[in-house]
Enzyme design. Structure first.
Site, PDB file in Angstrom:
ATOM      1  N   ARG A   2      -8.681  -8.817  10.769  1.00 17.03           N
ATOM      2  CA  ARG A   2      -8.602  -9.711   9.601  1.00 17.03           C
ATOM      3  C   ARG A   2      -9.400 -10.979   9.862  1.00 17.03           C
ATOM      4  O   ARG A   2      -9.070 -12.045   9.356  1.00 17.03           O
ATOM      5  CB  ARG A   2      -7.138 -10.081   9.299  1.00 17.03           C
ATOM      6  CG  ARG A   2      -6.308  -8.934   8.791  1.00 17.03           C
ATOM      7  CD  ARG A   2      -5.117  -9.400   7.949  1.00 17.03           C
ATOM      8  NE  ARG A   2      -4.365  -8.237   7.496  1.00 17.03           N
ATOM      9  CZ  ARG A   2      -3.180  -7.869   7.983  1.00 17.03           C
ATOM     10  NH1 ARG A   2      -2.573  -8.602   8.903  1.00 17.03           N
ATOM     11  NH2 ARG A   2      -2.576  -6.791   7.532  1.00 17.03           N
TER      12      ARG A   2
ATOM     13  N   ASP B  25      -6.962   3.295  11.145  1.00 23.94           N
ATOM     14  CA  ASP B  25      -6.746   2.801   9.786  1.00 23.94           C
ATOM     15  C   ASP B  25      -8.034   3.151   9.043  1.00 23.94           C
ATOM     16  O   ASP B  25      -9.103   2.612   9.361  1.00 23.94           O
ATOM     17  CB  ASP B  25      -6.479   1.291   9.800  1.00 23.94           C
ATOM     18  CG  ASP B  25      -5.475   0.893   8.727  1.00 23.94           C
ATOM     19  OD1 ASP B  25      -5.581   1.430   7.610  1.00 23.94           O
ATOM     20  OD2 ASP B  25      -4.609   0.045   9.006  1.00 23.94           O
TER      21      ASP B  25
ATOM     22  N   ASP C 163     -10.900  -1.458  14.387  1.00 28.17           N
ATOM     23  CA  ASP C 163     -11.348  -1.393  12.984  1.00 28.17           C
ATOM     24  C   ASP C 163     -12.808  -1.827  12.874  1.00 28.17           C
ATOM     25  O   ASP C 163     -13.351  -2.451  13.780  1.00 28.17           O
ATOM     26  CB  ASP C 163     -10.457  -2.303  12.131  1.00 28.17           C
ATOM     27  CG  ASP C 163      -9.055  -1.742  11.980  1.00 28.17           C
ATOM     28  OD1 ASP C 163      -8.939  -0.557  11.590  1.00 28.17           O
ATOM     29  OD2 ASP C 163      -8.077  -2.458  12.269  1.00 28.17           O
TER      30      ASP C 163
ATOM     31  N   LYS D 262      -3.219   4.413   7.348  1.00 28.47           N
ATOM     32  CA  LYS D 262      -3.245   4.742   8.776  1.00 28.47           C
ATOM     33  C   LYS D 262      -2.965   6.229   8.988  1.00 28.47           C
ATOM     34  O   LYS D 262      -2.075   6.772   8.345  1.00 28.47           O
ATOM     35  CB  LYS D 262      -2.158   3.944   9.492  1.00 28.47           C
ATOM     36  CG  LYS D 262      -2.377   2.443   9.488  1.00 28.47           C
ATOM     37  CD  LYS D 262      -1.234   1.744  10.237  1.00 28.47           C
ATOM     38  CE  LYS D 262      -1.409   0.243  10.243  1.00 28.47           C
ATOM     39  NZ  LYS D 262      -1.282  -0.368   8.904  1.00 28.47           N
TER      40      LYS D 262
ATOM     41  N   ARG E  56       7.309   0.194   1.861  1.00 26.71           N
ATOM     42  CA  ARG E  56       7.193  -0.994   2.709  1.00 26.71           C
ATOM     43  C   ARG E  56       6.048  -1.880   2.251  1.00 26.71           C
ATOM     44  O   ARG E  56       5.032  -1.385   1.766  1.00 26.71           O
ATOM     45  CB  ARG E  56       7.024  -0.616   4.173  1.00 26.71           C
ATOM     46  CG  ARG E  56       5.859   0.313   4.484  1.00 26.71           C
ATOM     47  CD  ARG E  56       6.231   1.163   5.696  1.00 26.71           C
ATOM     48  NE  ARG E  56       5.125   1.892   6.276  1.00 26.71           N
ATOM     49  CZ  ARG E  56       4.681   3.075   5.841  1.00 26.71           C
ATOM     50  NH1 ARG E  56       5.205   3.631   4.754  1.00 26.71           N
ATOM     51  NH2 ARG E  56       3.708   3.688   6.470  1.00 26.71           N
TER      52      ARG E  56
ATOM     53  N   CYS F 253     -10.602  -9.230  15.969  1.00 30.01           N
ATOM     54  CA  CYS F 253      -9.581  -9.215  14.911  1.00 30.01           C
ATOM     55  C   CYS F 253     -10.032  -8.470  13.657  1.00 30.01           C
ATOM     56  O   CYS F 253     -11.113  -8.695  13.140  1.00 30.01           O
ATOM     57  CB  CYS F 253      -9.226 -10.649  14.522  1.00 30.01           C
ATOM     58  SG  CYS F 253      -8.057 -10.728  13.155  1.00 30.01           S
TER      59      CYS F 253
ATOM     60  N   CYS G  98      -8.427 -13.591  18.238  1.00 33.87           N
ATOM     61  CA  CYS G  98      -8.949 -12.465  19.008  1.00 33.87           C
ATOM     62  C   CYS G  98     -10.338 -12.148  18.479  1.00 33.87           C
ATOM     63  O   CYS G  98     -10.548 -12.088  17.260  1.00 33.87           O
ATOM     64  CB  CYS G  98      -8.031 -11.259  18.831  1.00 33.87           C
ATOM     65  SG  CYS G  98      -6.304 -11.656  19.165  1.00 33.87           S
TER      66      CYS G  98
ATOM     67  N   CYS H  74      -3.366 -18.286  13.463  1.00 31.16           N
ATOM     68  CA  CYS H  74      -2.863 -17.615  14.664  1.00 31.16           C
ATOM     69  C   CYS H  74      -2.955 -18.600  15.831  1.00 31.16           C
ATOM     70  O   CYS H  74      -3.767 -19.522  15.806  1.00 31.16           O
ATOM     71  CB  CYS H  74      -3.713 -16.393  15.000  1.00 31.16           C
ATOM     72  SG  CYS H  74      -3.612 -15.077  13.776  1.00 31.16           S
TER      73      CYS H  74
ATOM     74  N   ARG I  91       0.827  -1.213   0.000  1.00 34.98           N
ATOM     75  CA  ARG I  91       0.000   0.000   0.000  1.00 34.98           C
ATOM     76  C   ARG I  91       0.855   1.254   0.000  1.00 34.98           C
ATOM     77  O   ARG I  91       0.505   2.257  -0.577  1.00 34.98           O
ATOM     78  CB  ARG I  91      -0.906  -0.021   1.231  1.00 34.98           C
ATOM     79  CG  ARG I  91      -1.754   1.206   1.362  1.00 34.98           C
ATOM     80  CD  ARG I  91      -2.987   0.988   2.204  1.00 34.98           C
ATOM     81  NE  ARG I  91      -2.715   0.370   3.480  1.00 34.98           N
ATOM     82  CZ  ARG I  91      -3.673  -0.111   4.272  1.00 34.98           C
ATOM     83  NH1 ARG I  91      -4.925  -0.069   3.893  1.00 34.98           N
ATOM     84  NH2 ARG I  91      -3.370  -0.631   5.426  1.00 34.98           N
ATOM     85  N   TYR I  92       1.989   1.214   0.719  1.00 33.13           N
ATOM     86  CA  TYR I  92       2.891   2.366   0.803  1.00 33.13           C
ATOM     87  C   TYR I  92       4.132   2.021  -0.004  1.00 33.13           C
ATOM     88  O   TYR I  92       4.604   0.885   0.050  1.00 33.13           O
ATOM     89  CB  TYR I  92       3.289   2.615   2.254  1.00 33.13           C
ATOM     90  CG  TYR I  92       2.118   2.736   3.209  1.00 33.13           C
ATOM     91  CD1 TYR I  92       1.336   3.896   3.238  1.00 33.13           C
ATOM     92  CD2 TYR I  92       1.778   1.700   4.076  1.00 33.13           C
ATOM     93  CE1 TYR I  92       0.266   4.011   4.110  1.00 33.13           C
ATOM     94  CE2 TYR I  92       0.712   1.813   4.953  1.00 33.13           C
ATOM     95  CZ  TYR I  92      -0.039   2.964   4.964  1.00 33.13           C
ATOM     96  OH  TYR I  92      -1.099   3.068   5.829  1.00 33.13           O
TER      97      TYR I  92
HETATM   98  C1  LIG Z   1      -0.155  -1.061   8.741  1.00 27.92           C
HETATM   99  C2  LIG Z   1       0.435  -1.318   7.447  1.00 27.92           C
HETATM  100  C3  LIG Z   1       1.792  -1.063   7.221  1.00 27.92           C
HETATM  101  C4  LIG Z   1       2.718  -0.534   8.297  1.00 27.92           C
HETATM  102  O1  LIG Z   1       2.439   0.793   8.592  1.00 27.92           O
HETATM  103  P1  LIG Z   1       3.403   1.607   9.587  1.00 27.92           P
HETATM  104  O2  LIG Z   1       2.685   2.901   9.754  1.00 27.92           O
HETATM  105  O3  LIG Z   1       4.720   1.733   8.916  1.00 27.92           O
HETATM  106  O4  LIG Z   1       3.489   0.813  10.853  1.00 27.92           O
HETATM  107  C5  LIG Z   1       2.306  -1.300   5.973  1.00 27.92           C
HETATM  108  N1  LIG Z   1       1.525  -1.773   4.971  1.00 27.92           N
HETATM  109  C6  LIG Z   1       0.217  -2.011   5.161  1.00 27.92           C
HETATM  110  C7  LIG Z   1      -0.581  -2.522   4.012  1.00 27.92           C
HETATM  111  C8  LIG Z   1      -0.371  -1.806   6.396  1.00 27.92           C
HETATM  112  O5  LIG Z   1      -1.670  -2.078   6.580  1.00 27.92           O
HETATM  113  S1  SF4 Z   2      -5.666  -9.721  15.955  1.00 26.79           S
HETATM  114 FE1  SF4 Z   2      -6.204 -11.255  14.372  1.00 26.79          FE
HETATM  115  S2  SF4 Z   2      -4.297 -11.590  13.239  1.00 26.79           S
HETATM  116 FE2  SF4 Z   2      -3.730 -10.643  15.210  1.00 26.79          FE
HETATM  117  S3  SF4 Z   2      -3.322 -12.388  16.617  1.00 26.79           S
HETATM  118 FE3  SF4 Z   2      -5.463 -11.785  16.902  1.00 26.79          FE
HETATM  119  S4  SF4 Z   2      -6.582 -13.156  15.518  1.00 26.79           S
HETATM  120 FE4  SF4 Z   2      -4.457 -13.185  14.819  1.00 26.79          FE
END
Ligand SMILES: *Cc1c(COP(=O)(O)O)cnc(C)c1O
Ligand code: SF4
Length: 355
Positions: free
Chosen positions: A118, A315, A278, A322, A100, A116, A113, A109, A96-97
């Site tokens: 995701r 986010d 989220d 973010k 990174r 979560c 959680c 996992c 996305r960025y």
């Molecule tokens: C959260 C996230 C990151 C990391 O973001 P930082 O602000 O650098 O911690 C990088 N890529 C994606 C797709 C993310 O969701």
């Molecule tokens: S928040 Fe989601 S991805 Fe992270 S440890 Fe918990 S269940 Fe796994």
């Protein structure tokens, strides 16, 4: 891919197993089957042991034991709340960025959680990234010199064996433009028996800086075993960061949140992100308002060391990324030539002259 089992008890992976362990009352067992059919369940023995069965609002139980409230999905909730899919060029990579990218090695996992972000994507079963798919993900990273940092997430990469982790580390080490590798994991607190000194060394990336962002939400998660696991990671030379979710009923009060930030710092973990929850499906019972979150974060500034201050993060739903969401201690500086008002930790405002 071999997912090695830690020493100690097996995780509890069904409502029946939770009921047998006294973590779900028999009269709620049937209702919770519907939750477990929709969202994965797993509670490690370390976390099951930590739950106070006499307390219906136990903050550890609330994070991991399914709740009928999860069956309520609000219209604004999203299956992919932070827009991972829209930014996934090849399977397992989210980019996305520019500088990174995420590399998602596994879907599973050690715990699931209940809040979560995701939760529609993580779970047991789903394929780990191996063979040709892993090759394609590494080829993508290797072909893009703008990728300075790789973030290993998922799922939780620390459920992989030391052998698998070493192999991933070796492949990342071979890509010259990657300078920084960041692991994201909940294992050091929820399943600390997996982290030995040898495992901590396996996570090092030869020639690169390695950071580990540890997900924890309540000071009680820092058991003696968790502290030992975290010390092993720090002693192996990783820089440790925190990641927490602000959760109603779990840590959204000043005493718990302050205690959490202090216990991070005492364990050589620099508080990094405090996430506003989220819009994941079936999680509205955990969400507070942004205004409530800002008030809490503001209260930390009043009495805690600067080392203990996390950045409060939203986010943006849908994948815009973010952003820090305050709180701000400064007002009036948008107007050219006007005095700004700086608010001190007691709430007193002081004027600051224009330049
Ligand atoms: C959260 C996230 C990151 C990391 O973001 P930082 O602000 O650098 O911690 C990088 N890529 C994606 C797709 C993310 O969701
Ligand atoms: S928040 Fe989601 S991805 Fe992270 S440890 Fe918990 S269940 Fe796994």
């Amino acid at each position: 891919m071999t997912l090695h089992q830690p020493p100690g008890g097996q995780p509890l992976r069904s409502v029946d197993a939770l009921a047998d362990a006294g973590l779900v009352p028999p009269e709620r067992q049937d209702a919770l089957q519907a939750v477990a059919a929709r969202y994965a369940v797993s509670v490690t023995s370390a976390m099951a042991d930590l739950i106070d069965r006499a307390d219906p609002k136990d903050p550890i139980a609330l994070q991991f034991i399914p709740d009928a409230a999860e069956l309520v999905t609000l219209p604004q909730e999203l299956a992919d709340p932070i827009g991972d899919d829209a930014h996934s060029p090849v399977e397992g990579v989210v980019h996305r960025y520019p500088d990174r990218a995420l590399l998602k090695l596994v879907h599973a996992c050690p715990v699931y959680c209940r809040f979560c972000f995701r939760r529609e994507m993580v779970g047991p079963g789903g394929d780990a990234l191996t063979g040709a798919k892993l090759d394609a993900a590494f080829a993508y990273l290797a072909a893009r010199p703008e990728i300075w940092e790789v973030i290993l997430t998922g799922g939780d990469p620390f459920i992989l064996s030391a052998r698998r982790v070493r192999e991933v580390a070796r492949r990342l080490a071979a890509i010259p433009h990657i300078k920084v590798v960041r692991w994201h994991s909940r294992v050091p607190v929820v399943d600390p028996a997996r982290i030995s000194a040898d495992y901590a060394r396996a996570l090092r990336i030869p020639g690169k800086a390695s950071y580990i962002a540890i997900h924890a939400n309540h000071p009680r998660e820092f058991t003696d075993d968790a502290r030992r696991a975290i010390a092993a990671l720090a002693d192996a030379g990783h820089v440790l960061l925190s990641q927490s979710v602000l959760l109603k009923g779990i840590n959204a009060d000043e005493a718990t949140l302050s205690g959490l930030m202090r216990v991070f710092v005492e364990n050589r973990i620099k508080p990094y992100y405090l996430h506003h929850p989220d819009l994941a499906p079936g999680t509205s019972h955990f969400r507070l308002t942004l205004e409530e979150g800002q008030a809490l974060v503001k209260s930390l500034r009043g009495h805690l060391s600067g080392l203990c201050q996390p950045t409060y993060i939203l986010d943006i739903p849908g994948g815009a990324g973010k952003i820090p969401v305050g709180p701000s201690f400064l007002s009036g500086c948008e107007t050219p030539g006007a005095e700004a008002a700086a608010e001190d930790r007691h709430g007193t405002r002081h004027s600051y002259p224009p330049a």
